[in-house]
Design an enzyme around this catalytic site. Structure first.
Site, PDB file in Angstrom:
ATOM      1  N   TYR A  51       0.816  -1.208   0.000  1.00  0.00           N
ATOM      2  CA  TYR A  51       0.000   0.000   0.000  1.00  0.00           C
ATOM      3  C   TYR A  51       0.857   1.269   0.000  1.00  0.00           C
ATOM      4  O   TYR A  51       0.363   2.351  -0.316  1.00  0.00           O
ATOM      5  CB  TYR A  51      -0.933   0.051   1.211  1.00  0.00           C
ATOM      6  CG  TYR A  51      -1.926  -1.078   1.320  1.00  0.00           C
ATOM      7  CD1 TYR A  51      -2.112  -2.006   0.287  1.00  0.00           C
ATOM      8  CD2 TYR A  51      -2.693  -1.240   2.467  1.00  0.00           C
ATOM      9  CE1 TYR A  51      -3.020  -3.040   0.411  1.00  0.00           C
ATOM     10  CE2 TYR A  51      -3.612  -2.276   2.595  1.00  0.00           C
ATOM     11  CZ  TYR A  51      -3.762  -3.175   1.568  1.00  0.00           C
ATOM     12  OH  TYR A  51      -4.661  -4.206   1.709  1.00  0.00           O
ATOM     13  N   HIS A 109       0.773 -11.585   1.698  1.00  0.00           N
ATOM     14  CA  HIS A 109      -0.273 -10.855   0.980  1.00  0.00           C
ATOM     15  C   HIS A 109      -0.941 -11.696  -0.109  1.00  0.00           C
ATOM     16  O   HIS A 109      -2.130 -11.524  -0.394  1.00  0.00           O
ATOM     17  CB  HIS A 109       0.319  -9.585   0.368  1.00  0.00           C
ATOM     18  CG  HIS A 109      -0.679  -8.491   0.156  1.00  0.00           C
ATOM     19  ND1 HIS A 109      -0.342  -7.170   0.054  1.00  0.00           N
ATOM     20  CD2 HIS A 109      -2.038  -8.519   0.032  1.00  0.00           C
ATOM     21  CE1 HIS A 109      -1.432  -6.440  -0.130  1.00  0.00           C
ATOM     22  NE2 HIS A 109      -2.469  -7.234  -0.151  1.00  0.00           N
TER      23      HIS A 109
END
Length: 288
Positions: A51, A109
């Site tokens: 992010y 992730h």
């Protein structure tokens, strides 16, 4: 109130039942988003290396006025990291970027790098290596819990068959019109909590008139209905927003969807197009 409720992970660590997702929140805006969320009662913040906002999240944690131990912070090991050495380095890098002594939970992730998401290669060995690094950081007290994200059954089995510490969560795409019931059931059978990212379908559910009609019946917003739906499935929703009004609305879910309406919502026609976000691998797109 949902913000005061928790699930218990398999290692007995308590995790707040509703988290703030921070995907697509710029680093410059992340600190204020954390501060606003905490002010409203949020104690669970979800970020990721990918992010690019870990330092902003860390700043928000420092400035939010709540003791560190009262917060639950999750970050994610980048999907491209599939070696033990890289994973060790990356875990330490997140601790440094967030400026924290420990992270409450860190998860892989994706079982595959984003450029190869949903391809045939499952990267089993690389995921085992990354998991070994997470296990060691967990045993060392750097991480209070560890888990995975976007893992299908075969990816979970690869870890479960070789691990010393079982994953505590599997964070997946799950929302009205796209709920992977078989994967959820299998994950929960292993004692693994399922977290639901994009519980409002990245905004696409606003376009569904049938969902809107059910929301109107309960006098709630579509996001409130969507979040409540995931909670009633035993999932942990992570709605993303930097807007304090939306944060407040998302947490006001103290109502119950009837069994009949839950059954209807479970069978809403599947979303095939996620609009502007369709290029993202988790929404069916391919990065080039």
């Amino acid at each position: 109130m949902i913000l005061n409720e928790t699930y218990q992970l398999s290692n007995k660590v308590e995790i707040p039942k509703l988290g703030l997702g921070t995907w697509f929140i710029d680093n410059d805006d992340a600190a204020q988003a954390v501060i606003e969320a905490v002010k409203l009662g949020y104690r669970h913040i979800d970020t990721a290396q990918a992010y690019g906002n870990e330092s902003g999240i860390g700043q928000g944690i420092k400035n939010c006025g709540v003791n560190r131990e009262d917060l639950f912070i999750t970050t994610k090991l980048a999907a491209e990291i599939k070696s033990y050495e890289e994973a060790v380095s990356s875990i330490n890098e997140s601790l440094e970027t967030l400026d924290l002594d420990y992270i409450d939970m860190m998860i892989i992730h994706s079982p595959q790098p984003w450029m190869e998401f949903d391809g045939e290669e499952r990267f089993f060995e690389g995921n085992r290596e990354a998991w070994r690094a997470l296990e060691e950081a967990y045993e060392a007290g750097k991480l209070r819990a560890i888990g995975v994200s976007n893992f299908q059954k075969e990816d979970l089995d690869n870890i479960l068959d070789h691990c010393n510490v079982k994953p505590m969560v599997n964070q997946i795409l799950a929302h009205i019109s796209n709920t992977p019931f078989d994967l959820i059931a299998y994950t929960q059978e292993q004692g693994i909590l399922v977290e639901a990212y994009s519980p409002i379908a990245h905004g696409e559910l606003f376009k569904n008139e049938k969902v809107a009609a059910i929301a109107k019946k309960y006098d709630v917003s579509i996001p409130q209905l969507s979040i409540r739906y995931t909670l009633q499935l035993g999932l942990l929703p992570l709605p993303k927003t930097a807007n304090p009004e939306h944060m407040k609305n998302n947490a006001d879910v103290d109502f119950t969807i009837s069994d009949e309406d839950m059954e209807f919502l479970k069978n809403v026609e599947r979303i095939e197009d996620y609009g502007d976000a369709s290029y993202m691998p988790v929404f069916g797109g391919k990065l080039k």
